[in-house]
Enzyme design. Structure first.
Site, PDB file in Angstrom:
ATOM      1  N   HIS A 100       0.856  -1.196   0.000  1.00 56.21           N
ATOM      2  CA  HIS A 100       0.000   0.000   0.000  1.00 56.21           C
ATOM      3  C   HIS A 100       0.891   1.244   0.000  1.00 56.21           C
ATOM      4  O   HIS A 100       1.947   1.264   0.625  1.00 56.21           O
ATOM      5  CB  HIS A 100      -0.919  -0.014   1.226  1.00 56.21           C
ATOM      6  CG  HIS A 100      -1.996   1.028   1.143  1.00 56.21           C
ATOM      7  ND1 HIS A 100      -1.745   2.362   1.381  1.00 56.21           N
ATOM      8  CD2 HIS A 100      -3.307   0.936   0.810  1.00 56.21           C
ATOM      9  CE1 HIS A 100      -2.873   3.047   1.203  1.00 56.21           C
ATOM     10  NE2 HIS A 100      -3.828   2.208   0.860  1.00 56.21           N
ATOM     11  N   GLU A 173      -4.302   2.345  -7.154  1.00 57.11           N
ATOM     12  CA  GLU A 173      -4.706   3.415  -6.249  1.00 57.11           C
ATOM     13  C   GLU A 173      -3.819   4.636  -6.490  1.00 57.11           C
ATOM     14  O   GLU A 173      -2.710   4.722  -5.947  1.00 57.11           O
ATOM     15  CB  GLU A 173      -4.540   2.977  -4.787  1.00 57.11           C
ATOM     16  CG  GLU A 173      -5.417   1.814  -4.388  1.00 57.11           C
ATOM     17  CD  GLU A 173      -5.693   1.810  -2.889  1.00 57.11           C
ATOM     18  OE1 GLU A 173      -6.874   1.811  -2.518  1.00 57.11           O
ATOM     19  OE2 GLU A 173      -4.740   1.824  -2.098  1.00 57.11           O
TER      20      GLU A 173
END
Ligand code: PGA
Length: 257
Positions: A100, A173
């Site tokens: 992430h 993302e």
């Protein structure tokens, strides 16, 4: 693979470090109640490590799966503070988020580390990796999204072998969209999906292996923009942060996608 209309879609909740222990357990109970019975898409909840085991037990006989927000790249050993894929599996997990952008930013997680995690999870566990990629706004403004994402995908999947029906999720993302309230334009997302598909073909060579990949989008998804996102070509799912912290809002996101 199912055709576009009937294919399985996924919505993954990333609770990050946004909740206390009691709050996480309560939200898991709320999810359990709300998603009982019919649910249009597959739901996965990723709480923090401390609440993960209890939440997996709570959700065991429901239609909600669980995952963690990180993992280590060995199954056992002297690695103080780390958690192995084996333990995540033992605790009832099915998914694991890897790389992430917040880990890249605050923990200096490198692509060598991400690549090691992806390899270990695929080789020595049954967990499904949810691998994150995404560009900064300055990269987008310079028109370099394609080269940046190609570089990230190449490093992430260097020497990764995928066999059989093994699934790998790729969560695109864009860093500028995370938590900002600014989601991506659908035409830009369609372009990114094509970039991802092309790169997977370049990396893995055969169509079959590229078909093992599930493409997700994450970054300020909510009940207002989800309908538009649901029409995007090649998109199989969502990774949702802020909007997954309130059960009514998340329920709308899942069922409108
Ligand atoms: P957001 O977070 O939905 O709050 O933008 C998404 C993520 O970081 O996974």
């Amino acid at each position: 693979m199912k055709n576009e209309k009937n294919r399985q879609r996924y919505v993954i909740a990333n609770w990050k470090m946004k909740l206390g222990l009691a709050e996480s357990l309560k939200l898991a109970d709320d999810f359990k109640g709300k998603f009982k019975g019919f649910c249009k898409n597959k739901v996965v909840v990723c709480p923090d490590f401390i609440s993960f085991s209890d939440i997996s037990k709570k959700l065991k006989k429901t239609n909600i799966n669980t995952g963690t927000q990180d993992v280590f790249w060995h199954s056992k050993g002297s690695y103080t503070g780390e958690v192995s894929p084996k333990v995540i599996e033992e605790a009832g997990g099915n998914y694991v988020i890897i790389g992430h952008s917040e880990r890249k930013e605050y923990l200096q997680e490198t692509y060598d580390v991400i690549n090691s995690k992806v390899k270990e999870v695929i080789k020595n566990s049954k967990l499904t990796p949810v691998v994150c990629i995404g560009e900064k706004m300055e990269t987008r403004k310079k028109g370099k999204v394609k080269s940046e994402l190609s570089k990230q995908l190449k490093k992430t999947f260097e020497n990764v072998k995928i066999t059989g029906n093994r699934q790998v999720f790729i969560a695109y993302e864009p860093i500028w969209a995370i938590g900002s309230g600014k989601s991506i334009k659908t035409k830009d997302l369609e372009e990114v999906n094509k970039i991802i598909e092309q790169n997977l073909l370049n990396i893995f060579g055969t169509k079959k292996e590229a078909n093992n990949f599930i493409k997700l989008y994450g970054g300020s998804v909510d009940s207002k923009n989800v309908k538009e996102l649901s029409g995007v070509n090649g998109l199989d799912g969502l990774l949702v942060g802020g909007a997954s912290l309130k059960v009514a809002e998340f329920y709308k996101v899942v069922n409108l996608f």
